[in-house]
Design a protein around this motif. Structure first.
Motif, PDB file in Angstrom:
ATOM      1  N   SER A  12     -10.125  -4.011  -3.201  1.00  0.00           N
ATOM      2  CA  SER A  12     -11.546  -4.247  -2.437  1.00  0.00           C
ATOM      3  C   SER A  12     -11.726  -2.865  -1.950  1.00  0.00           C
ATOM      4  N   PRO A  13     -13.034  -2.353  -2.112  1.00  0.00           N
ATOM      5  CA  PRO A  13     -13.140  -0.946  -1.716  1.00  0.00           C
ATOM      6  C   PRO A  13     -13.196  -1.005   0.090  1.00  0.00           C
ATOM      7  N   GLU A  14     -13.399  -2.147   0.686  1.00  0.00           N
ATOM      8  CA  GLU A  14     -13.518  -2.177   2.181  1.00  0.00           C
ATOM      9  C   GLU A  14     -11.995  -2.400   2.700  1.00  0.00           C
ATOM     10  N   GLY A  15     -11.100  -2.547   1.977  1.00  0.00           N
ATOM     11  CA  GLY A  15      -9.635  -2.761   2.411  1.00  0.00           C
ATOM     12  C   GLY A  15      -9.701  -4.038   3.227  1.00  0.00           C
ATOM     13  N   LYS A  16     -10.548  -5.144   2.784  1.00  0.00           N
ATOM     14  CA  LYS A  16     -10.571  -6.329   3.125  1.00  0.00           C
ATOM     15  C   LYS A  16     -10.564  -7.465   2.197  1.00  0.00           C
ATOM     16  N   CYS A  17      -9.895  -8.570   2.244  1.00  0.00           N
ATOM     17  CA  CYS A  17     -10.090  -9.674   1.331  1.00  0.00           C
ATOM     18  C   CYS A  17     -10.886 -10.681   1.837  1.00  0.00           C
ATOM     19  N   TYR A  18     -11.903 -11.072   1.171  1.00  0.00           N
ATOM     20  CA  TYR A  18     -12.962 -12.027   1.335  1.00  0.00           C
ATOM     21  C   TYR A  18     -12.774 -13.425   0.642  1.00  0.00           C
ATOM     22  N   ALA A  19     -11.487 -13.968   0.739  1.00  0.00           N
ATOM     23  CA  ALA A  19     -11.393 -15.350  -0.267  1.00  0.00           C
ATOM     24  C   ALA A  19     -12.416 -16.241  -0.006  1.00  0.00           C
ATOM     25  N   PHE A  20     -13.010 -16.611  -1.018  1.00  0.00           N
ATOM     26  CA  PHE A  20     -13.975 -17.804  -0.897  1.00  0.00           C
ATOM     27  C   PHE A  20     -15.424 -17.512  -0.415  1.00  0.00           C
ATOM     28  N   ASP A  21     -15.336 -16.445  -0.066  1.00  0.00           N
ATOM     29  CA  ASP A  21     -16.791 -15.601   0.805  1.00  0.00           C
ATOM     30  C   ASP A  21     -17.859 -15.065  -0.233  1.00  0.00           C
ATOM     31  N   GLN A  22     -18.801 -14.916   0.219  1.00  0.00           N
ATOM     32  CA  GLN A  22     -20.112 -14.452  -0.630  1.00  0.00           C
ATOM     33  C   GLN A  22     -19.697 -12.917  -0.973  1.00  0.00           C
ATOM     34  N   ARG A  23     -19.053 -12.406   0.095  1.00  0.00           N
ATOM     35  CA  ARG A  23     -18.662 -10.871  -0.090  1.00  0.00           C
ATOM     36  C   ARG A  23     -17.280 -10.556  -0.896  1.00  0.00           C
ATOM     37  N   ALA A  24     -16.940 -11.479  -1.409  1.00  0.00           N
ATOM     38  CA  ALA A  24     -15.486 -11.459  -2.184  1.00  0.00           C
ATOM     39  C   ALA A  24     -15.726 -10.152  -3.222  1.00  0.00           C
ATOM     40  N   ASN A  25     -15.048  -9.027  -2.977  1.00  0.00           N
ATOM     41  CA  ASN A  25     -15.129  -7.887  -3.923  1.00  0.00           C
ATOM     42  C   ASN A  25     -13.674  -7.276  -4.362  1.00  0.00           C
ATOM     43  N   GLY A  26     -12.715  -7.915  -4.323  1.00  0.00           N
ATOM     44  CA  GLY A  26     -11.454  -7.534  -4.654  1.00  0.00           C
ATOM     45  C   GLY A  26     -10.189  -7.871  -3.971  1.00  0.00           C
ATOM     46  N   MET A  27      -9.215  -7.298  -4.112  1.00  0.00           N
ATOM     47  CA  MET A  27      -8.048  -7.800  -3.269  1.00  0.00           C
ATOM     48  C   MET A  27      -7.452  -6.827  -2.680  1.00  0.00           C
ATOM     49  N   VAL A  28      -6.495  -7.368  -1.759  1.00  0.00           N
ATOM     50  CA  VAL A  28      -5.714  -5.963  -0.960  1.00  0.00           C
ATOM     51  C   VAL A  28      -4.204  -6.212  -0.929  1.00  0.00           C
ATOM     52  N   PRO A  29      -3.493  -5.323  -1.741  1.00  0.00           N
ATOM     53  CA  PRO A  29      -2.137  -5.655  -1.930  1.00  0.00           C
ATOM     54  C   PRO A  29      -1.323  -5.428  -0.694  1.00  0.00           C
ATOM     55  N   ALA A  30      -0.152  -6.316  -0.872  1.00  0.00           N
ATOM     56  CA  ALA A  30       0.832  -6.359   0.126  1.00  0.00           C
ATOM     57  C   ALA A  30       2.190  -6.336  -0.032  1.00  0.00           C
ATOM     58  N   GLU A  31       3.087  -6.267   0.764  1.00  0.00           N
ATOM     59  CA  GLU A  31       4.447  -6.324   0.223  1.00  0.00           C
ATOM     60  C   GLU A  31       5.058  -7.525   1.057  1.00  0.00           C
ATOM     61  N   ALA A  32       6.299  -8.038   0.460  1.00  0.00           N
ATOM     62  CA  ALA A  32       6.778  -9.180   1.147  1.00  0.00           C
ATOM     63  C   ALA A  32       8.392  -9.532   0.458  1.00  0.00           C
ATOM     64  N   VAL A  33       9.346  -9.918   1.329  1.00  0.00           N
ATOM     65  CA  VAL A  33      10.335 -10.361   0.702  1.00  0.00           C
ATOM     66  C   VAL A  33      10.500 -11.951   1.300  1.00  0.00           C
ATOM     67  N   ALA A  34      10.275 -12.862   0.550  1.00  0.00           N
ATOM     68  CA  ALA A  34      10.391 -14.362   0.939  1.00  0.00           C
ATOM     69  C   ALA A  34      11.271 -15.054   0.311  1.00  0.00           C
ATOM     70  N   VAL A  35      12.303 -15.771   1.216  1.00  0.00           N
ATOM     71  CA  VAL A  35      13.325 -16.562   0.661  1.00  0.00           C
ATOM     72  C   VAL A  35      13.395 -18.066   1.272  1.00  0.00           C
ATOM     73  N   VAL A  36      13.651 -19.096   0.216  1.00  0.00           N
ATOM     74  CA  VAL A  36      13.957 -20.364   0.971  1.00  0.00           C
ATOM     75  C   VAL A  36      15.104 -20.989   0.347  1.00  0.00           C
ATOM     76  N   VAL A  37      15.595 -22.022   1.016  1.00  0.00           N
ATOM     77  CA  VAL A  37      16.848 -22.602   0.467  1.00  0.00           C
ATOM     78  C   VAL A  37      16.454 -23.970  -0.075  1.00  0.00           C
ATOM     79  N   LEU A  38      16.824 -24.223  -1.304  1.00  0.00           N
ATOM     80  CA  LEU A  38      16.479 -25.572  -1.994  1.00  0.00           C
ATOM     81  C   LEU A  38      17.746 -26.351  -2.061  1.00  0.00           C
ATOM     82  N   LYS A  39      17.737 -27.651  -1.845  1.00  0.00           N
ATOM     83  CA  LYS A  39      18.704 -28.266  -1.623  1.00  0.00           C
ATOM     84  C   LYS A  39      18.347 -29.927  -1.926  1.00  0.00           C
ATOM     85  N   LYS A  40      19.465 -30.663  -2.528  1.00  0.00           N
ATOM     86  CA  LYS A  40      19.025 -31.904  -2.625  1.00  0.00           C
ATOM     87  C   LYS A  40      18.856 -32.409  -1.240  1.00  0.00           C
TER      88      LYS A  40
END
Length: 387
Positions: free
Chosen positions: A25-53
């Motif tokens: 996005s040239p504006e540095g903003k993400c407009y999901a589902f919006d008329q102004r949608a013009n691209g993405m904005v990258p981000a970082e994350a480290v996400a963890v979940v525990v899966l168990k019966k």
């Protein structure tokens, strides 16, 4: 199992490549589902979940944030580029997951969509959802949709796990979060006669008549990799505070006196905020069974949340408080086997059903005192129906 999604940008190469491909996005903003949608904005994350019966998690007294009803992935490489996903493959995946796991789509109340904020990708995703839900009987505007991308950015390889955590937090806090930067809905998406609506303000997520919520996550990869997971809430009656008249033992320890005082302060904050919906029985179990015990110790016996907080506050002021025990264990401490056997018997006796309120309290106070002079608390005996 530990399931993680990780995305880190350690060099500018990825940014440069995405910019050349016209993905940002040239504006540095993400407009999901919006008329102004013009691209993405990258981000970082480290996400963890525990899966168990579920049975194992219940037996181990784990905090259960949600139950996986079903999941699936598929792949369709016949797309027109990395920013043009396959709508047909997405629809087939959703239908397959619902069919294989006997999931009624109209029971789903919230979907964490992929929603990258592109003019092509968002309409394809919503159209795929509409096709999959076409014969579900879902009422118009009954299913909330949000995207994390406007709120925190596109975390790429971590976005699926981030979406799962978003859904679990929504269930935990009874709240569907707002999907920001959506002021005018995209003309490329047919919202009329649709069961979906973009949730643009935080709203309470009410439980259904059978006391549960169902949500789903969409996550799509480059050139047609698709993933979908359906999660239901853990029944609220299993995570609310128990109301029966009882007593509880809470033990805290640290390597220094200052550290122990900080532990006490943190424990008060936990009881008042994040732990307010967790039963005192579960908290007691975790402090005894799930923590390493250090030399500086404090043990508290209390009958409810409010008295626990009040007792710890008084103890921090060094007031003389009943049912509070402190101790510092010498480095060369050696437990006497005869006394340890007696402590084990006290632990076992504290769980006998026929015990009165006062007898349980007396047993727990004795255990607390022994804990503060260096003796081991047998969680196997104290929580024999939970270990």
């Amino acid at each position: 199992a530990l399931a993680a999604g990780i995305n880190l940008f350690t060099t500018p190469v990825s940014y440069i490549s995405m910019k050349k491909a016209g993905m940002l996005s040239p504006e540095g903003k993400c407009y999901a589902f919006d008329q102004r949608a013009n691209g993405m904005v990258p981000a970082e994350a480290v996400a963890v979940v525990v899966l168990k019966k579920l049975s194992s998690a219940q037996k181990d007294r784990n905090n259960i944030y949600g139950i996986v009803c079903g999941s699936g992935i598929n792949y369709d490489g016949r797309t027109n580029g990395i920013t043009a996903p396959s709508g047909h493959a997405q629809t087939m995946l959703l239908k397959d997951v619902y069919r294989r796991y006997n999931i009624q789509p109209n029971q789903i109340g919230y979907i964490v969509a992929h929603g990258t904020g592109t003019k092509i990708g968002d309409p394809i995703e919503i159209t795929s959802l509409l096709e999959a839900f076409k014969e579900s009987g879902a009422k118009q505007s009954s299913i909330a949709i949000t995207s994390n991308k406007p709120n925190i950015g596109h975390t790429l390889a971590a976005s699926g796990v981030v979406g799962l955590i978003t859904l679990l937090l929504a269930m935990k806090h009874d709240m569907i979060p707002a999907s920001i930067n959506c002021d005018k809905l995209s003309d490329y998406i047919d919202w009329s006669n649709s069961p979906f609506y973009v949730n643009v303000e935080n709203q309470i997520w009410k439980e259904s008549k059978d006391n549960h919520r169902v949500g789903a996550i969409n996550s799509f990869g480059m050139s047609g990799t698709n993933a979908h997971i359906v999660v239901e809430s853990y029944p609220s009656e299993n995570r609310k505070e128990k109301t029966e008249n009882s007593n509880y033992l809470f033990v805290l320890s640290a390597k220094t006196e200052e550290g122990l005082n900080k532990k006490c302060e943190d424990f008060i904050e936990f009881l008042e905020k994040d732990g307010k919906d967790i039963s005192l029985d579960d908290i007691s179990y975790t402090l005894i069974r799930g923590r390493q015990h250090f030399a500086y110790r404090i043990a508290i016996v209390a009958s409810d949340r409010e008295s626990t907080i009040a007792i710890i506050n008084q103890a921090l002021k060094h007031d003389k408080v009943p049912n509070v025990y402190r101790g510092v264990i010498a480095r060369n401490h050696v437990s006497q086997s005869t006394i340890q056997k007696m402590v084990d018997e006290l632990c076992y006796n504290s769980m006998i059903v026929t015990n009165t309120f006062d007898s349980v309290k007396k047993n727990l106070c004795a255990i607390a005192e022994f804990y503060c002079i260096g003796y081991h608390i047998s969680s196997k005996d104290m929580f024999w129906n939970k270990d």
